[in-house]
Design a protein around this motif. Structure first.
Motif, PDB file in Angstrom:
ATOM      1  N   LEU A 102      52.226  42.214  29.066  1.00 42.22           N
ATOM      2  CA  LEU A 102      51.558  41.602  30.213  1.00 42.22           C
ATOM      3  C   LEU A 102      50.056  41.792  30.110  1.00 42.22           C
ATOM      4  CD1 LEU A 102      51.601  40.333  33.051  1.00 42.22           C
ATOM      5  CD2 LEU A 102      51.891  42.643  33.956  1.00 42.22           C
ATOM      6  N   GLU A 103      49.311  40.715  30.276  1.00 40.48           N
ATOM      7  CA  GLU A 103      47.856  40.781  30.239  1.00 40.48           C
ATOM      8  C   GLU A 103      47.304  40.915  31.650  1.00 40.48           C
ATOM      9  OE1 GLU A 103      46.632  37.229  28.275  1.00 40.48           O
ATOM     10  OE2 GLU A 103      46.861  38.082  26.271  1.00 40.48           O
ATOM     11  N   LEU A 104      46.523  41.964  31.882  1.00 38.46           N
ATOM     12  CA  LEU A 104      45.868  42.150  33.181  1.00 38.46           C
ATOM     13  C   LEU A 104      44.526  41.432  33.143  1.00 38.46           C
ATOM     14  CD1 LEU A 104      46.633  45.878  34.002  1.00 38.46           C
ATOM     15  CD2 LEU A 104      47.485  43.864  35.172  1.00 38.46           C
ATOM     16  N   ARG A 105      44.590  40.130  33.137  1.00 36.73           N
ATOM     17  CA  ARG A 105      43.357  39.347  32.993  1.00 36.73           C
ATOM     18  C   ARG A 105      43.175  38.440  34.205  1.00 36.73           C
ATOM     19  NH1 ARG A 105      42.982  36.032  27.585  1.00 36.73           N
ATOM     20  NH2 ARG A 105      43.523  38.120  26.860  1.00 36.73           N
ATOM     21  N   PRO A 106      42.052  38.563  34.913  1.00 34.12           N
ATOM     22  CA  PRO A 106      41.789  37.681  36.053  1.00 34.12           C
ATOM     23  C   PRO A 106      41.309  36.320  35.555  1.00 34.12           C
ATOM     24  CG  PRO A 106      39.947  39.178  35.764  1.00 34.12           C
ATOM     25  CD  PRO A 106      40.968  39.551  34.717  1.00 34.12           C
ATOM     26  N   ARG A 107      42.247  35.471  35.172  1.00 36.61           N
ATOM     27  CA  ARG A 107      41.892  34.209  34.528  1.00 36.61           C
ATOM     28  C   ARG A 107      41.019  33.335  35.417  1.00 36.61           C
ATOM     29  NH1 ARG A 107      45.314  33.877  30.146  1.00 36.61           N
ATOM     30  NH2 ARG A 107      47.174  35.202  30.244  1.00 36.61           N
ATOM     31  N   ARG A 108      41.117  33.516  36.721  1.00 40.93           N
ATOM     32  CA  ARG A 108      40.388  32.645  37.637  1.00 40.93           C
ATOM     33  C   ARG A 108      39.279  33.408  38.363  1.00 40.93           C
ATOM     34  NH1 ARG A 108      44.099  28.337  40.518  1.00 40.93           N
ATOM     35  NH2 ARG A 108      42.074  27.321  40.357  1.00 40.93           N
ATOM     36  N   LEU A 109      38.683  34.343  37.655  1.00 41.64           N
ATOM     37  CA  LEU A 109      37.631  35.160  38.240  1.00 41.64           C
ATOM     38  C   LEU A 109      36.492  34.309  38.786  1.00 41.64           C
ATOM     39  CD1 LEU A 109      36.149  38.396  36.702  1.00 41.64           C
ATOM     40  CD2 LEU A 109      34.651  36.674  37.640  1.00 41.64           C
ATOM     41  N   ARG A 110      36.027  33.328  38.015  1.00 42.82           N
ATOM     42  CA  ARG A 110      34.890  32.510  38.452  1.00 42.82           C
ATOM     43  C   ARG A 110      35.246  31.696  39.692  1.00 42.82           C
ATOM     44  NH1 ARG A 110      30.844  32.173  34.302  1.00 42.82           N
ATOM     45  NH2 ARG A 110      31.568  33.185  32.398  1.00 42.82           N
ATOM     46  N   ASP A 111      36.465  31.136  39.712  1.00 38.88           N
ATOM     47  CA  ASP A 111      36.891  30.386  40.888  1.00 38.88           C
ATOM     48  C   ASP A 111      36.915  31.285  42.119  1.00 38.88           C
ATOM     49  OD1 ASP A 111      37.228  28.134  39.326  1.00 38.88           O
ATOM     50  OD2 ASP A 111      39.370  28.474  39.005  1.00 38.88           O
ATOM     51  N   ALA A 112      37.455  32.490  41.958  1.00 35.42           N
ATOM     52  CA  ALA A 112      37.541  33.410  43.086  1.00 35.42           C
ATOM     53  C   ALA A 112      36.160  33.858  43.549  1.00 35.42           C
ATOM     54  CB  ALA A 112      38.388  34.624  42.699  1.00 35.42           C
ATOM     55  N   ALA A 113      35.257  34.106  42.606  1.00 40.24           N
ATOM     56  CA  ALA A 113      33.904  34.517  42.982  1.00 40.24           C
ATOM     57  C   ALA A 113      33.197  33.422  43.772  1.00 40.24           C
ATOM     58  CB  ALA A 113      33.102  34.882  41.732  1.00 40.24           C
ATOM     59  N   ARG A 114      33.377  32.175  43.344  1.00 38.65           N
ATOM     60  CA  ARG A 114      32.764  31.060  44.084  1.00 38.65           C
ATOM     61  C   ARG A 114      33.353  30.955  45.483  1.00 38.65           C
ATOM     62  NH1 ARG A 114      32.715  28.383  38.944  1.00 38.65           N
ATOM     63  NH2 ARG A 114      34.807  27.533  39.319  1.00 38.65           N
ATOM     64  N   LEU A 115      34.664  31.166  45.588  1.00 42.15           N
ATOM     65  CA  LEU A 115      35.293  31.069  46.904  1.00 42.15           C
ATOM     66  C   LEU A 115      34.766  32.158  47.835  1.00 42.15           C
ATOM     67  CD1 LEU A 115      38.975  30.325  47.661  1.00 42.15           C
ATOM     68  CD2 LEU A 115      37.891  32.255  48.771  1.00 42.15           C
ATOM     69  N   TRP A 116      34.663  33.398  47.355  1.00 34.35           N
ATOM     70  CA  TRP A 116      34.145  34.474  48.197  1.00 34.35           C
ATOM     71  C   TRP A 116      32.690  34.217  48.590  1.00 34.35           C
ATOM     72  CZ3 TRP A 116      37.535  37.136  50.556  1.00 34.35           C
ATOM     73  CH2 TRP A 116      38.706  37.587  49.950  1.00 34.35           C
ATOM     74  N   ALA A 117      31.894  33.695  47.669  1.00 34.01           N
ATOM     75  CA  ALA A 117      30.497  33.380  47.993  1.00 34.01           C
ATOM     76  C   ALA A 117      30.419  32.287  49.051  1.00 34.01           C
ATOM     77  CB  ALA A 117      29.747  32.973  46.732  1.00 34.01           C
ATOM     78  N   SER A 118      31.272  31.283  48.927  1.00 35.70           N
ATOM     79  CA  SER A 118      31.287  30.202  49.922  1.00 35.70           C
ATOM     80  C   SER A 118      31.734  30.720  51.282  1.00 35.70           C
ATOM     81  CB  SER A 118      32.211  29.071  49.458  1.00 35.70           C
ATOM     82  OG  SER A 118      31.743  28.486  48.254  1.00 35.70           O
ATOM     83  N   LEU A 119      32.704  31.641  51.281  1.00 34.51           N
ATOM     84  CA  LEU A 119      33.146  32.234  52.532  1.00 34.51           C
ATOM     85  C   LEU A 119      32.019  33.013  53.206  1.00 34.51           C
ATOM     86  CD1 LEU A 119      36.728  33.487  51.567  1.00 34.51           C
ATOM     87  CD2 LEU A 119      36.178  31.869  53.405  1.00 34.51           C
ATOM     88  N   THR A 120      31.196  33.677  52.404  1.00 34.64           N
ATOM     89  CA  THR A 120      30.055  34.405  52.959  1.00 34.64           C
ATOM     90  C   THR A 120      29.110  33.448  53.666  1.00 34.64           C
ATOM     91  OG1 THR A 120      30.228  35.983  51.120  1.00 34.64           O
ATOM     92  CG2 THR A 120      28.228  36.056  52.455  1.00 34.64           C
TER      93      THR A 120
END
Length: 473
Positions: free
Chosen positions: A394-412
């Motif tokens: 199992l790979e512990l890789r946040p494949r969608r890190l950039r998408d999630a970062a953009r979403l959190w920034a937009s929520l801010t």
């Protein structure tokens, strides 16, 4: 580090062909040239000068015991006996710890040896975490989660994180241990009790050996206790590894104090989440365990090995394990477990990425460059992800890190810091994988005003109390 699960590979610094002048058994097993009934390399370990003839045959204990002289063979055989008589859980964690410490002591492939952390380095780490917490106070509503800040050597990282590795790996190791007994026909299992016990002991030792090598190698790369997006260290303790931070920043062209401070921001941000989102740790570890339990253990290789198992050739079982046994189940449940895990990792890493950037962008001239370096390191599958993939498939890789970062920034921008961080109050409030596909839709979607809901519930409760009072009259 071996790329094959549970293989008894050579330590990173040993050459594949052993010391100069060594000769391998051309048959790859069976009777060695010196008449050794276990073959030249029964456990796949490295080589040892001074054994098996003038040129020295491959030594079955080198990876565990290092280069021994003949006077140490008694201790080597004693430890081998302990390995085969192990009756603990699915992983021999004593062996894992021993080998991890040995790998750390040997140093990284570039020749850098582990070293104790000095007072100046400890002070620098404490100051960096203290300043990081001050900066984070201005960009998140979650208070500090780091009760203490510590500077670890690589060996100290191994000691501190092994309990978390045990929690992550044991469920899969248990499945393999059970498979070792299940491969025998039921009518033979009662008769083969000692053989099954030996196989499970060897399985526990093989897990322990491989995990020890992997964790030891990983200790030479990590910069803190949260590199994999999971809390591997003790709760409330922000930890950095000065030696590895120095290696990380060596070729970046960034002042060392900025590198240390940026990594302290990431460590402190992770600590805030894990300290003040009480369900998060169990959610992440549960997602890992849920996925791991759905992994199918391919018993065909074990069946073949057991069917031909010769007690004098235990390398047959090792070879079966080396070929890889983990196959994810292609079921809706397994796919859902993987989606939950990947989304959870992306949300954690994306939140950390967003708040750290907000805290650092106006204060560190290298903030953008460091952010991109860390993003690429995570996205490319660094040593942490590769290690875990080797251990349990199992790979512990946040494949969608950039998408999630953009979403959190937009929520801010849309809801403010409190509105963004309030989503961590319950897992059902967090964005889903579908929301990562449409972050704007999630950000601007009408969401419940919980203050109004609380007000309505309070008024309803008062009305019920008034009615109860009237009834009593």
């Amino acid at each position: 580090m071996s790329d094959t699960p549970f293989g008894f590979g050579l330590p990173p610094e040993e050459p594949e062909n052993g010391d100069e002048g060594k000769k391998k058994d051309p048959a790859g097993g069976g009777q060695g040239s010196g008449g050794n009934p276990f073959g030249a390399n029964p456990f796949g370990f490295g080589g040892l000068p001074g054994m098996g003839g003038p040129g020295g045959a491959d030594n079955p204990f080198a990876a565990m015991f290092g280069s021994l002289n003949p006077n140490d063979l008694g201790a080597a055989f004693q430890q081998l006996g302990q390995m085969l008589s192990y009756e603990g859980g699915p992983v021999n964690w004593d062996m894992a710890k021993q080998i991890a410490r040995q790998v750390v002591a040997q140093g990284t492939p570039d020749g850098v040896k582990d070293a104790s952390v000095g007072p100046a380095e400890k002070s620098a780490v404490e100051e960096a975490v203290r300043l990081a917490d001050l900066w984070l106070d201005q960009v998140t509503s979650l208070p500090s989660g780091a009760g203490t800040a510590v500077a670890w050597s690589r060996a100290e990282w191994v000691e501190a994180t092994l309990p978390a590795w045990q929690q992550l790996v044991d469920p899969v190791a248990e499945r393999v241990g059970s498979a070792m007994g299940d491969v025998l026909p039921e009518e033979m299992q009662a008769m083969a009790g000692p053989l099954i016990g030996m196989m499970r002991s060897m399985g526990g030792a093989m897990f322990g050996q491989q995990i020890g090598q992997a964790v030891g190698a990983l200790a030479g790369e990590v910069v803190g206790s949260t590199d994999v997006g999971l809390p591997l260290g003790p709760a409330g303790r922000a930890a950095l590894l000065p030696l590895n931070i120095e290696a990380f920043g060596k070729d970046l062209g960034v002042p060392s104090d900025e590198v240390r401070l940026y990594l302290a921001l990431r460590e402190a941000a992770h600590q805030r989440l894990f300290a003040h989102v009480p369900w998060l740790r169990a959610h992440l570890f549960g997602a890992v365990e849920g996925y791991a339990r759905g992994i199918k253990v391919d018993t065909s290789k074990l069946e073949e090995a057991v069917g031909q198992l010769d007690p004098t050739h235990p390398e047959q079982l090792q070879e079966a394990l080396q070929q890889g046994m983990f196959q994810p189940q292609d079921t809706p449940e397994q796919k859902a477990a993987l989606a939950r895990l990947e989304t959870a990792l992306a949300l954690v890493e994306g939140w950390v990425d967003a708040v750290v950037h907000e805290a650092a962008k106006s204060r560190l001239t290298s903030a953008d460059a460091l952010r991109e370096t860390l993003r690429r390191r995570r996205a490319s599958g660094g040593p942490a992800e590769q290690t875990f993939a080797t251990l349990i498939g199992l790979e512990l890789r946040p494949r969608r890190l950039r998408d999630a970062a953009r979403l959190w920034a937009s929520l801010t921008d849309a809801r403010g810091v409190d509105g963004r961080d309030g989503l961590w109050e319950h897992p059902d409030m967090l964005p889903t994988a579908t929301d990562l596909d449409d972050p704007d839709g999630f950000v601007h979607r009408e969401h419940l005003d919980f203050s109004e809901l609380d007000k309505m519930l309070g008024e309803a409760a008062k009305g019920e109390n008034r009615e109860d009072g009237d009834t009593e009259k």
